[in-house]
Write a protein that holds these residues in place. Sequence first.
Motif, PDB file in Angstrom:
ATOM      1  N   GLU A  62       0.863  -1.177   0.000  1.00 41.65           N
ATOM      2  CA  GLU A  62       0.000   0.000   0.000  1.00 41.65           C
ATOM      3  C   GLU A  62       0.904   1.232   0.000  1.00 41.65           C
ATOM      4  OE1 GLU A  62      -2.627  -0.269   3.368  1.00 41.65           O
ATOM      5  OE2 GLU A  62      -3.794  -1.902   2.468  1.00 41.65           O
ATOM      6  N   ILE A  63       0.505   2.254  -0.739  1.00 41.39           N
ATOM      7  CA  ILE A  63       1.311   3.472  -0.823  1.00 41.39           C
ATOM      8  C   ILE A  63       0.812   4.458   0.234  1.00 41.39           C
ATOM      9  CG2 ILE A  63       2.158   5.323  -2.315  1.00 41.39           C
ATOM     10  CD1 ILE A  63       2.896   2.448  -3.263  1.00 41.39           C
ATOM     11  N   PRO A  64       1.674   4.830   1.175  1.00 42.72           N
ATOM     12  CA  PRO A  64       1.233   5.732   2.244  1.00 42.72           C
ATOM     13  C   PRO A  64       1.093   7.178   1.769  1.00 42.72           C
ATOM     14  CG  PRO A  64       3.550   5.186   2.517  1.00 42.72           C
ATOM     15  CD  PRO A  64       3.070   4.398   1.337  1.00 42.72           C
ATOM     16  N   ARG A  65       0.240   7.927   2.470  1.00 42.73           N
ATOM     17  CA  ARG A  65       0.130   9.364   2.221  1.00 42.73           C
ATOM     18  C   ARG A  65       1.360  10.032   2.828  1.00 42.73           C
ATOM     19  NH1 ARG A  65      -3.877  12.950   1.061  1.00 42.73           N
ATOM     20  NH2 ARG A  65      -5.533  11.406   1.264  1.00 42.73           N
ATOM     21  N   SER A  66       1.921  11.007   2.105  1.00 45.55           N
ATOM     22  CA  SER A  66       3.108  11.686   2.610  1.00 45.55           C
ATOM     23  C   SER A  66       3.227  13.074   1.992  1.00 45.55           C
ATOM     24  CB  SER A  66       4.359  10.865   2.273  1.00 45.55           C
ATOM     25  OG  SER A  66       5.522  11.609   2.484  1.00 45.55           O
ATOM     26  N   VAL A  67       3.571  14.035   2.808  1.00 45.20           N
ATOM     27  CA  VAL A  67       3.804  15.399   2.315  1.00 45.20           C
ATOM     28  C   VAL A  67       4.974  15.396   1.337  1.00 45.20           C
ATOM     29  CG1 VAL A  67       4.484  17.740   3.006  1.00 45.20           C
ATOM     30  CG2 VAL A  67       2.898  16.434   4.417  1.00 45.20           C
ATOM     31  N   ARG A  68       5.942  14.533   1.582  1.00 42.46           N
ATOM     32  CA  ARG A  68       7.133  14.459   0.728  1.00 42.46           C
ATOM     33  C   ARG A  68       6.747  14.127  -0.722  1.00 42.46           C
ATOM     34  NH1 ARG A  68      11.496  16.569   2.786  1.00 42.46           N
ATOM     35  NH2 ARG A  68      12.968  14.963   2.191  1.00 42.46           N
ATOM     36  N   GLU A 115      10.181   3.526  -0.461  1.00 40.15           N
ATOM     37  CA  GLU A 115      10.266   2.114  -0.051  1.00 40.15           C
ATOM     38  C   GLU A 115       9.031   1.338  -0.523  1.00 40.15           C
ATOM     39  OE1 GLU A 115       9.995  -0.063   4.186  1.00 40.15           O
ATOM     40  OE2 GLU A 115      11.551   1.481   4.077  1.00 40.15           O
ATOM     41  N   ALA A 116       7.856   1.964  -0.404  1.00 38.85           N
ATOM     42  CA  ALA A 116       6.617   1.306  -0.833  1.00 38.85           C
ATOM     43  C   ALA A 116       6.607   1.076  -2.347  1.00 38.85           C
ATOM     44  CB  ALA A 116       5.406   2.131  -0.412  1.00 38.85           C
ATOM     45  N   TYR A 117       7.057   2.074  -3.119  1.00 41.68           N
ATOM     46  CA  TYR A 117       7.087   1.909  -4.578  1.00 41.68           C
ATOM     47  C   TYR A 117       8.117   0.857  -5.005  1.00 41.68           C
ATOM     48  CZ  TYR A 117       3.721   5.486  -5.855  1.00 41.68           C
ATOM     49  OH  TYR A 117       2.553   6.201  -6.037  1.00 41.68           O
ATOM     50  N   SER A 118       9.226   0.758  -4.297  1.00 40.55           N
ATOM     51  CA  SER A 118      10.207  -0.299  -4.586  1.00 40.55           C
ATOM     52  C   SER A 118       9.589  -1.665  -4.327  1.00 40.55           C
ATOM     53  CB  SER A 118      11.454  -0.132  -3.707  1.00 40.55           C
ATOM     54  OG  SER A 118      12.156   1.019  -4.068  1.00 40.55           O
ATOM     55  N   SER A 119       8.875  -1.765  -3.229  1.00 41.80           N
ATOM     56  CA  SER A 119       8.199  -3.017  -2.879  1.00 41.80           C
ATOM     57  C   SER A 119       7.138  -3.363  -3.920  1.00 41.80           C
ATOM     58  CB  SER A 119       7.575  -2.870  -1.490  1.00 41.80           C
ATOM     59  OG  SER A 119       6.841  -3.994  -1.148  1.00 41.80           O
ATOM     60  N   LEU A 120       6.393  -2.348  -4.364  1.00 44.66           N
ATOM     61  CA  LEU A 120       5.376  -2.575  -5.394  1.00 44.66           C
ATOM     62  C   LEU A 120       6.009  -3.073  -6.686  1.00 44.66           C
ATOM     63  CD1 LEU A 120       2.460  -2.293  -6.526  1.00 44.66           C
ATOM     64  CD2 LEU A 120       3.103   0.051  -7.178  1.00 44.66           C
ATOM     65  N   THR A 121       7.135  -2.484  -7.065  1.00 43.61           N
ATOM     66  CA  THR A 121       7.820  -2.905  -8.292  1.00 43.61           C
ATOM     67  C   THR A 121       8.162  -4.387  -8.236  1.00 43.61           C
ATOM     68  OG1 THR A 121       8.761  -0.693  -8.568  1.00 43.61           O
ATOM     69  CG2 THR A 121       9.834  -2.481  -9.768  1.00 43.61           C
ATOM     70  N   GLN A 122       8.709  -4.826  -7.116  1.00 42.59           N
ATOM     71  CA  GLN A 122       9.043  -6.243  -6.958  1.00 42.59           C
ATOM     72  C   GLN A 122       7.791  -7.118  -7.017  1.00 42.59           C
ATOM     73  OE1 GLN A 122      12.144  -7.343  -7.151  1.00 42.59           O
ATOM     74  NE2 GLN A 122      12.609  -5.165  -7.398  1.00 42.59           N
ATOM     75  N   GLU A 123       6.720  -6.634  -6.418  1.00 42.78           N
ATOM     76  CA  GLU A 123       5.466  -7.396  -6.413  1.00 42.78           C
ATOM     77  C   GLU A 123       4.882  -7.508  -7.819  1.00 42.78           C
ATOM     78  OE1 GLU A 123       1.345  -7.507  -3.802  1.00 42.78           O
ATOM     79  OE2 GLU A 123       2.835  -5.973  -3.329  1.00 42.78           O
ATOM     80  N   VAL A 124       4.931  -6.410  -8.572  1.00 44.11           N
ATOM     81  CA  VAL A 124       4.418  -6.421  -9.953  1.00 44.11           C
ATOM     82  C   VAL A 124       5.236  -7.379 -10.813  1.00 44.11           C
ATOM     83  CG1 VAL A 124       4.178  -5.048 -12.065  1.00 44.11           C
ATOM     84  CG2 VAL A 124       3.378  -4.132  -9.893  1.00 44.11           C
ATOM     85  N   LEU A 125       6.548  -7.306 -10.711  1.00 41.27           N
ATOM     86  CA  LEU A 125       7.421  -8.201 -11.509  1.00 41.27           C
ATOM     87  C   LEU A 125       7.173  -9.657 -11.150  1.00 41.27           C
ATOM     88  CD1 LEU A 125      10.753  -6.160 -11.440  1.00 41.27           C
ATOM     89  CD2 LEU A 125       9.210  -6.462 -13.380  1.00 41.27           C
ATOM     90  N   SER A 126       7.010  -9.927  -9.873  1.00 37.96           N
ATOM     91  CA  SER A 126       6.744 -11.298  -9.416  1.00 37.96           C
ATOM     92  C   SER A 126       5.385 -11.776  -9.918  1.00 37.96           C
ATOM     93  CB  SER A 126       6.794 -11.328  -7.880  1.00 37.96           C
ATOM     94  OG  SER A 126       6.347 -12.546  -7.401  1.00 37.96           O
ATOM     95  N   TYR A 127       4.382 -10.910  -9.839  1.00 36.66           N
ATOM     96  CA  TYR A 127       3.031 -11.262 -10.313  1.00 36.66           C
ATOM     97  C   TYR A 127       3.045 -11.499 -11.811  1.00 36.66           C
ATOM     98  CZ  TYR A 127      -2.023 -11.081 -10.962  1.00 36.66           C
ATOM     99  OH  TYR A 127      -3.317 -11.383 -11.301  1.00 36.66           O
ATOM    100  N   ASP A 128       3.795 -10.659 -12.527  1.00 35.67           N
ATOM    101  CA  ASP A 128       3.943 -10.782 -13.971  1.00 35.67           C
ATOM    102  C   ASP A 128       4.513 -12.149 -14.366  1.00 35.67           C
ATOM    103  OD1 ASP A 128       2.974  -8.875 -15.636  1.00 35.67           O
ATOM    104  OD2 ASP A 128       4.915  -7.994 -16.122  1.00 35.67           O
ATOM    105  N   GLN A 129       5.542 -12.570 -13.645  1.00 34.75           N
ATOM    106  CA  GLN A 129       6.175 -13.864 -13.929  1.00 34.75           C
ATOM    107  C   GLN A 129       5.207 -15.019 -13.701  1.00 34.75           C
ATOM    108  OE1 GLN A 129       9.651 -13.757 -11.442  1.00 34.75           O
ATOM    109  NE2 GLN A 129      10.878 -12.672 -12.977  1.00 34.75           N
ATOM    110  N   LYS A 130       4.422 -14.946 -12.633  1.00 36.68           N
ATOM    111  CA  LYS A 130       3.444 -16.002 -12.351  1.00 36.68           C
ATOM    112  C   LYS A 130       2.376 -16.049 -13.427  1.00 36.68           C
ATOM    113  CE  LYS A 130       3.906 -15.662  -7.376  1.00 36.68           C
ATOM    114  NZ  LYS A 130       3.336 -15.074  -6.165  1.00 36.68           N
TER     115      LYS A 130
END
Length: 197
Positions: free
Chosen positions: A152-158, A180-195
């Motif tokens: 999940e992507i958190p809300r952030s002022v940054r 960190e969340a977007y890096s985690s999402l990238t890994q999840e998308v690539l993993s889901y893509d492979q499956k």
Amino acid sequence: KIEEAILKTRYKNLYVLPANLNLAGIDIEISEKSRVDNTFLKQEQLKNSIDRIKDSFDYIIIDCPPALGMLTVNALAASDATLVPVQANYLSAKGLEQLLATINQVKRQINPKLCIEGILITMVEARTNYAKDISNLIRDIYCNKINVFETEIPRSVRTAETSAEGKSIFAYDPSGKVAEAYSSLTQEVLSYDQKRN
């Protein structure tokens, strides 16, 4: 020509095709022409352009406006898969059903290859029960039908500050929770893509 509008970035193998103010009225223009022509040709303009360049790239990511207009339909017509972001609030969750119906309509009528990569819950205010309730509701309703990403992507002022700085979140706040969340999402998308493949 799309080939001439692609720009190199300072990152290796990353290119962008930026939007500009000329796109502001294009939605209405395409809709009007489609009504007059009574064809789906105007809904496939982006697809025809991307088809000319797609073999030069591993991934092409199209960022769409938060609206169900002709620009979004063009993007769906040109895509193999769509990632559906939804904010962790009631109105966004309510609008999700309509967006999914539009995606299914595009799949039936224009792009049979289109699939839903998953639902991404964004702008999550982790400290509030409200955001947790909405997140749980989305997971309960959709997880048996559609992939709902664990990340999940958190809300952030940054995140909001990155636009003013003209930088990506990875350049502006590389060790922050959003990067960190977007890096985690990238890994999840690539993993889901492979499956899936």
